[in-house]
Write a protein that holds these residues in place. Structure first.
Motif, PDB file in Angstrom:
ATOM      1  N   THR A 185      35.299  43.061  27.072  1.00  0.00           N
ATOM      2  CA  THR A 185      35.858  41.936  28.187  1.00  0.00           C
ATOM      3  C   THR A 185      35.612  42.210  29.701  1.00  0.00           C
ATOM      4  O   THR A 185      34.907  41.730  29.998  1.00  0.00           O
ATOM      5  CB  THR A 185      37.556  41.990  27.923  1.00  0.00           C
ATOM      6  N   LYS A 189      32.370  40.409  31.698  1.00  0.00           N
ATOM      7  CA  LYS A 189      33.009  39.724  33.022  1.00  0.00           C
ATOM      8  C   LYS A 189      32.030  40.184  34.211  1.00  0.00           C
ATOM      9  O   LYS A 189      31.614  39.495  35.134  1.00  0.00           O
ATOM     10  CB  LYS A 189      34.362  40.142  33.677  1.00  0.00           C
ATOM     11  N   ARG A 194      31.649  33.881  31.439  1.00  0.00           N
ATOM     12  CA  ARG A 194      33.010  33.495  31.149  1.00  0.00           C
ATOM     13  C   ARG A 194      33.363  34.359  29.997  1.00  0.00           C
ATOM     14  O   ARG A 194      32.731  33.929  28.873  1.00  0.00           O
ATOM     15  CB  ARG A 194      33.123  31.856  31.345  1.00  0.00           C
ATOM     16  N   GLY A 212      39.699  40.691  33.284  1.00  0.00           N
ATOM     17  CA  GLY A 212      38.713  39.711  33.313  1.00  0.00           C
ATOM     18  C   GLY A 212      38.342  38.524  32.448  1.00  0.00           C
ATOM     19  O   GLY A 212      37.534  37.679  32.547  1.00  0.00           O
ATOM     20  N   ASP A 214      38.919  35.043  31.437  1.00  0.00           N
ATOM     21  CA  ASP A 214      39.280  33.682  31.908  1.00  0.00           C
ATOM     22  C   ASP A 214      40.159  32.624  31.084  1.00  0.00           C
ATOM     23  O   ASP A 214      40.823  32.111  31.592  1.00  0.00           O
ATOM     24  CB  ASP A 214      37.839  32.736  32.026  1.00  0.00           C
TER      25      ASP A 214
END
Ligand SMILES: [Zn+2]
Length: 347
Positions: A185, A189, A194, A212, A214
């Motif tokens: 993750t 990011k 995304r 991070g 979304d």
């Protein structure tokens, strides 16, 4: 030296604090004094044992060797010396087979992992190849260094080397609140993607957003619910890649990945059997690629990347090495968000 070892395969209770002879220095090897290590899913697999795994007893688990060089082969020309702080890459390769000789060490015919086939890091001292060592960057604590080897190398190779993504793409990460998922993750990011983080545990939503993600998608929604959420978020196109540790739910990954997308598989947490609608694979030109750990050079790149991008490993809990069984129990139950660290100094 003091170490935690098991004398038979089984549940966390088989882990015992014990006295074992110090590892002997050998040509090409260094002895590392460990003050902290961390716990991985691989430790659990190794402890329970599985068909094909050959383990000498007693066995010291743990793949995350980092610390200070206690002794080093005097003929070594790496520039490393006693007292240097280092982190050890956990993949062990033979250097002699056709794959190693053609620069594909990740496919070594004899590959091993520190703490699986060899004695590992739940100990005061570990013997590792000098060629596996990376200097510990300044600004990284002992806990943070201890959390890197297996999780970071796996996450980095999956995202950076294999996911076929670029800045602005959308990536899905299953089991995002696991050790590898958290690094995947943060790396995704920082690479400008995304990130859709999948987790079964509602308690992890805030933590995943903080590092991070979304969008955090509840894996309990089931296949149809997950597909709906992903398609809503991606205007019906699906994600560019999925990093998957679940295995058995691969059919869902196939459905949420868009045209030309990639699925990177590195685990079978939900089981290894799976059914895939192959029409989805060829009609959408999907690539399905497997991975484990990383090469040494990828590990060096990964450490450099997190240092330059200010990515700090998430430390979930620090326990004494005496509580290694409890640490294993907590990981088996996915009770902790972030790395579980074992502190050798407080043993
Ligand atoms: Zn080899």
């Amino acid at each position: 030296m003091r170490a935690v070892a098991f004398y038979e395969h089984g549940p966390p209770d088989v882990l015992r604090m014990t006295e074992i002879g110090d590892p002997n220095p050998e040509r090409g090897y260094a002895i590392i004094r460990i003050s902290k290590t961390s716990v991985n899913r691989l430790d659990i697999l190794t402890r329970y044992g599985y068909v094909g795994l050959k383990t000498e007893m007693p066995h010291i688990p743990g793949s995350d060797v980092s610390g200070t060089i206690e002794a080093i082969d005097e003929h070594d020309s790496s520039g490393l010396s006693e007292g240097d702080r280092v982190i050890s890459h956990p993949l062990i390769t033979c250097g002699l087979c056709d794959m190693c000789k053609s620069g594909r060490e990740i496919l070594c015919r004899e590959w091993q992992v520190t703490g699986r086939e060899t004695d590992g890091s739940y100990a005061e001292l570990a013997k590792v190849r000098i060629s596996s060592l990376v200097r510990q960057p300044k600004g990284l604590s002992a806990e943070e260094a201890a959390s890197l080897p297996l999780s970071l190398s796996t996450a980095w190779r999956a995202v950076k080397s294999l996911s076929n993504t670029e800045d602005g793409d959308t990536i899905g990460i299953t089991g995002a609140s696991g050790n590898v998922g958290i690094f995947a993750t943060m790396i995704s990011k920082a690479l400008g993607m995304r990130v859709l983080a999948f987790s079964r545990d509602k308690r992890r939503e805030a933590g995943l957003k903080r590092i991070g993600a979304d969008l955090v998608i509840d894996s309990n929604l089931g296949k149809d619910g997950i597909i709906r959420e992903v398609m809503d978020y991606t205007d019906g196109y699906g994600v560019n890649a999925v990093i998957d540790c679940l295995g058995a739910d691969i059919d869902t990954c196939v459905n949420i990945v868009g045209d030309g997308g990639t699925i990177v598989s590195y685990g079978t947490l939900m089981g290894s059997g799976a059914q895939i609608d192959m029409r989805e694979i060829y009609l959408k030109s999907i690539r399905l690629v497997g991975t484990h750990v990383s090469s040494k050079s990828e590990f060096v790149d990964a450490i450099d990347f997190i240092s330059r991008n200010g990515i700090k490993p998430v430390i979930g809990k620090v326990l004494s090495i005496r509580d290694a069984a409890e640490a294993n129990r907590l990981l088996e139950k996915s009770e902790i968000f972030g790395k579980i660290i074992l502190d050798m100094d407080s043993g």
